[in-house]
Every structure is written in C-alpha cells, then in structure tokens.
Write a protein that holds these residues in place. Structure first.
Motif, PDB file in Angstrom:
ATOM      1  N   THR A 172      19.506  12.727  -2.758  1.00 50.19           N
ATOM      2  CA  THR A 172      18.608  11.904  -1.939  1.00 50.19           C
ATOM      3  C   THR A 172      18.437  10.523  -2.568  1.00 50.19           C
ATOM      4  OG1 THR A 172      17.383  13.895  -1.297  1.00 50.19           O
ATOM      5  CG2 THR A 172      16.300  11.786  -0.915  1.00 50.19           C
ATOM      6  N   THR A 173      18.431   9.501  -1.721  1.00 51.63           N
ATOM      7  CA  THR A 173      18.184   8.136  -2.184  1.00 51.63           C
ATOM      8  C   THR A 173      16.872   7.627  -1.603  1.00 51.63           C
ATOM      9  OG1 THR A 173      20.506   7.545  -2.507  1.00 51.63           O
ATOM     10  CG2 THR A 173      18.990   5.737  -2.098  1.00 51.63           C
ATOM     11  N   ARG A 174      16.118   6.946  -2.431  1.00 51.59           N
ATOM     12  CA  ARG A 174      14.855   6.340  -2.009  1.00 51.59           C
ATOM     13  C   ARG A 174      15.083   4.849  -1.760  1.00 51.59           C
ATOM     14  NH1 ARG A 174      10.272   4.334  -5.600  1.00 51.59           N
ATOM     15  NH2 ARG A 174       8.488   4.069  -4.223  1.00 51.59           N
ATOM     16  N   PHE A 175      14.611   4.382  -0.616  1.00 50.57           N
ATOM     17  CA  PHE A 175      14.730   2.980  -0.238  1.00 50.57           C
ATOM     18  C   PHE A 175      13.340   2.345  -0.162  1.00 50.57           C
ATOM     19  CE2 PHE A 175      18.509   4.971   1.375  1.00 50.57           C
ATOM     20  CZ  PHE A 175      19.511   4.014   1.306  1.00 50.57           C
ATOM     21  N   LEU A 176      13.267   1.060  -0.470  1.00 51.05           N
ATOM     22  CA  LEU A 176      12.049   0.283  -0.259  1.00 51.05           C
ATOM     23  C   LEU A 176      12.259  -0.658   0.916  1.00 51.05           C
ATOM     24  CD1 LEU A 176      10.978  -0.632  -3.915  1.00 51.05           C
ATOM     25  CD2 LEU A 176      10.139   1.238  -2.478  1.00 51.05           C
ATOM     26  N   VAL A 177      11.229  -0.795   1.742  1.00 52.43           N
ATOM     27  CA  VAL A 177      11.258  -1.718   2.878  1.00 52.43           C
ATOM     28  C   VAL A 177      10.534  -2.987   2.461  1.00 52.43           C
ATOM     29  CG1 VAL A 177      10.705  -2.036   5.312  1.00 52.43           C
ATOM     30  CG2 VAL A 177      11.211   0.267   4.435  1.00 52.43           C
ATOM     31  N   MET A 178      11.220  -4.143   2.583  1.00 52.22           N
ATOM     32  CA  MET A 178      10.710  -5.406   2.056  1.00 52.22           C
ATOM     33  C   MET A 178      10.433  -6.406   3.180  1.00 52.22           C
ATOM     34  SD  MET A 178      11.153  -4.511  -1.172  1.00 52.22           S
ATOM     35  CE  MET A 178      10.805  -6.046  -2.019  1.00 52.22           C
ATOM     36  N   THR A 179       9.416  -7.251   2.982  1.00 57.59           N
ATOM     37  CA  THR A 179       9.082  -8.307   3.923  1.00 57.59           C
ATOM     38  C   THR A 179       8.807  -9.609   3.165  1.00 57.59           C
ATOM     39  OG1 THR A 179       7.521  -9.029   5.645  1.00 57.59           O
ATOM     40  CG2 THR A 179       6.624  -7.707   3.872  1.00 57.59           C
ATOM     41  N   ALA A 180       8.976 -10.738   3.862  1.00 63.39           N
ATOM     42  CA  ALA A 180       8.667 -12.039   3.257  1.00 63.39           C
ATOM     43  C   ALA A 180       7.209 -12.427   3.474  1.00 63.39           C
ATOM     44  CB  ALA A 180       9.591 -13.112   3.838  1.00 63.39           C
ATOM     45  N   ASP A 181       6.487 -11.655   4.267  1.00 60.94           N
ATOM     46  CA  ASP A 181       5.069 -11.928   4.513  1.00 60.94           C
ATOM     47  C   ASP A 181       4.299 -11.772   3.200  1.00 60.94           C
ATOM     48  OD1 ASP A 181       2.443 -12.065   5.304  1.00 60.94           O
ATOM     49  OD2 ASP A 181       2.635 -10.638   6.955  1.00 60.94           O
ATOM     50  N   PRO A 182       3.690 -12.846   2.681  1.00 68.24           N
ATOM     51  CA  PRO A 182       2.994 -12.742   1.388  1.00 68.24           C
ATOM     52  C   PRO A 182       1.740 -11.878   1.448  1.00 68.24           C
ATOM     53  CG  PRO A 182       2.595 -14.890   2.376  1.00 68.24           C
ATOM     54  CD  PRO A 182       3.617 -14.217   3.241  1.00 68.24           C
ATOM     55  N   LYS A 183       1.186 -11.696   2.662  1.00 74.39           N
ATOM     56  CA  LYS A 183      -0.007 -10.868   2.817  1.00 74.39           C
ATOM     57  C   LYS A 183       0.188  -9.940   4.014  1.00 74.39           C
ATOM     58  CE  LYS A 183      -3.288 -14.113   0.713  1.00 74.39           C
ATOM     59  NZ  LYS A 183      -4.555 -14.886   0.907  1.00 74.39           N
ATOM     60  N   PRO A 184       1.044  -8.950   3.852  1.00 72.26           N
ATOM     61  CA  PRO A 184       1.287  -8.032   4.974  1.00 72.26           C
ATOM     62  C   PRO A 184       0.043  -7.221   5.308  1.00 72.26           C
ATOM     63  CG  PRO A 184       2.306  -7.207   2.969  1.00 72.26           C
ATOM     64  CD  PRO A 184       1.810  -8.579   2.646  1.00 72.26           C
TER      65      PRO A 184
END
Length: 280
Positions: A172-184
C-alpha cells in the motif's frame, strides 16, 4: 466548463495517475517529470491540487518528498491510501515463454522479486513504472515485458500476461493531497484528524527530548517522526512529524507550545481528515 486539474509525478498510467483517477475522478490528471515540477504546477495555479506519494508499506518513505514539502509553499489537505498492484505486460502477440527481460523502476522490480526469479527474468531499471510500459509501446520487443499498473496497459495498448505479480498483496502507498491555498478550509469537526508539521530543535543539550516531552505529558499520539539532514550538514536536527488531532485541541495546543519553546523553527504543513484506511 473546464475541468480542474490535479498534478502527479510520473507518466500517464503510473500508480499516482491511478490514485488521482480513483480519488478525484472529476479532475483531469496531469503528469510531471519530477516531484519539483508537480509541486510547481500546483504553486503556479496550473493545477488546483497535487497527489504526492510519501511512503509505501514495503519500500518505506519516498525519497526527497519530505525535503520538498517545507519549501514547496503548499499545504496538505488530505491523505489517500492505495493498494499497489503490478501487472506483467507485453506487446500484443508476445508470449510469456519468450519473455527474457522485465523493465520497471527499481522499487517495483524489488517488490516483484519472487515472480521474476520464478520466471528467470533479467531486470532492467527505468525511471518510472508507467514509463517502462510507454517505452515498450514505442519500441516493441517480443522478448521484453514491463511491470506496470493495469492502467498503463490500457493507455499504451499492451497485453497483460500475468496479473498482480507483487510479492506482498498488502502492498500500500500513502499519498498526500496538496493545495496552494495558504489557508485552506478546516476539516469537518466530526472527522478524526491528522496534523503534519516540521521543526528544528535549538542547539541545546537534550533539546529533542524536551521538545517532545509535551506530547507524552499531554497524551498526544505521535504517529510519525523522521529526521533529515539540511544543506549537506551531518547533523540530524530537522524533523518531519505527524500527530493525531487538531492544533486547536487543548492537549495538542499545549504540546505545540512546549515544542516551540525548544525549537528554532516550527511550521504546520497541514491539518486534514484521517483516511478511513487507518482504522483497518
């Protein structure tokens, strides 16, 4: 209406591509040659999200990713777990008994070692699992096969000779979901959460011991702590960590207060819902 885009590292058909399509089917997956390129695509606004692998249950952490997280300028807003399966695929018409060489990235070759030895196949390292399938499609060879995700066979017109050839089916691989929003937006209060952060302790005796003491005394569960060298220096003073909870939880807030006192740098990289896979 234009579809939103999600960046990943690798060729079309890679495990990261499958993860994007599975968890964000409404978004357009966009391949990038390197993790840096994928991060930059999100930072620039070319893609609205990024899907980045950070660790595998067999191979451990993904090299370089944690070094890039603090400098990326991005925030973590989610985690996703994906079962990893490899298919042995070849050009149409190729026969398994004629295959002599299997191509894939070194980690994938290592995770299918038992099957490769049983078939007495030589191995050839490539930079990407789906890249091996793409290479085979562009340069057909009836004696070569690629170890790639099933999606790669569909994209590049290859035939699957053997399915799910990985040694460990719990891979199993774990992924992170990333955003450019500084204050999501914060995650819903009904969901168990994970907080990811980095810190660098002060150059004091027992600084790390004292910095982490607050998590123990306040009953905070730390699920990850990894050290990294910075700028080529052989001093492991930079750490990436994950804990259960939210920064506004009183116990975690007190632990972070104590951590900050003994650290010269402290930054929260993201607060996000814990994937239900963690409970399995």
């Amino acid at each position: 209406m234009t579809r939103q885009r999600i960046a990943f590292q690798g060729e079309l058909g890679a495990n990261s591509h499958e993860a994007c399509s599975s968890h964000f089917p409404e978004m357009e997956p966009v391949p990038h040659a390197s993790f840096e390129d994928a991060f930059e695509a999100v930072k620039s606004g070319d893609c609205q999200l990024g899907m980045i692998p950070v660790e595998n249950s067999i191979a451990g952490r993904v090299a370089d990713v944690h070094h890039l997280l603090p400098s990326s300028g991005l925030k973590i807003i989610g985690e996703r777990f994906k079962a990893i399966h490899f298919q042995l695929m070849a050009n149409p018409g190729a026969k398994l008994e004629n295959i002599t060489t299997a191509m894939s990235m070194p980690i994938a070759l290592g995770q299918c070692r038992r099957t490769l030895r049983r078939l007495k196949l030589k191995t050839e390292a490539t930079g990407d699992t789906a890249g091996a399938a793409k290479m085979l499609a562009e340069r057909p060879d009836p004696t070569r096969a690629a170890l790639s995700p099933a999606l790669a066979a569909e994209i590049y017109g290859l035939e699957i000779l053997l399915r799910d050839v990985e040694d460990e089916h719990s891979n199993t691989t774990r992924f992170l979901v990333m955003t450019a929003d500084p204050k999501p937006p914060p995650p819903p209060f009904t969901a168990p959460c994970v907080t990811s952060f980095i810190f660098r302790v002060k150059n004091l005796p027992a600084a790390l011991y004292k910095a982490l003491g607050g998590f123990a005394t306040n009953g905070v569960n730390m699920t990850k702590l990894e050290s990294y060298m910075e700028n080529g220096a052989f001093t492991a003073t930079f750490f990436y960590s994950e804990v259960d909870g939210r920064p506004e939880d009183i116990n975690l807030a007190r632990a972070f207060e104590e951590l900050s006192f003994f650290s010269e740098r402290f930054e929260i990289l993201g607060v996000y819902p814990a994937d239900p896979f963690r409970a399995k």
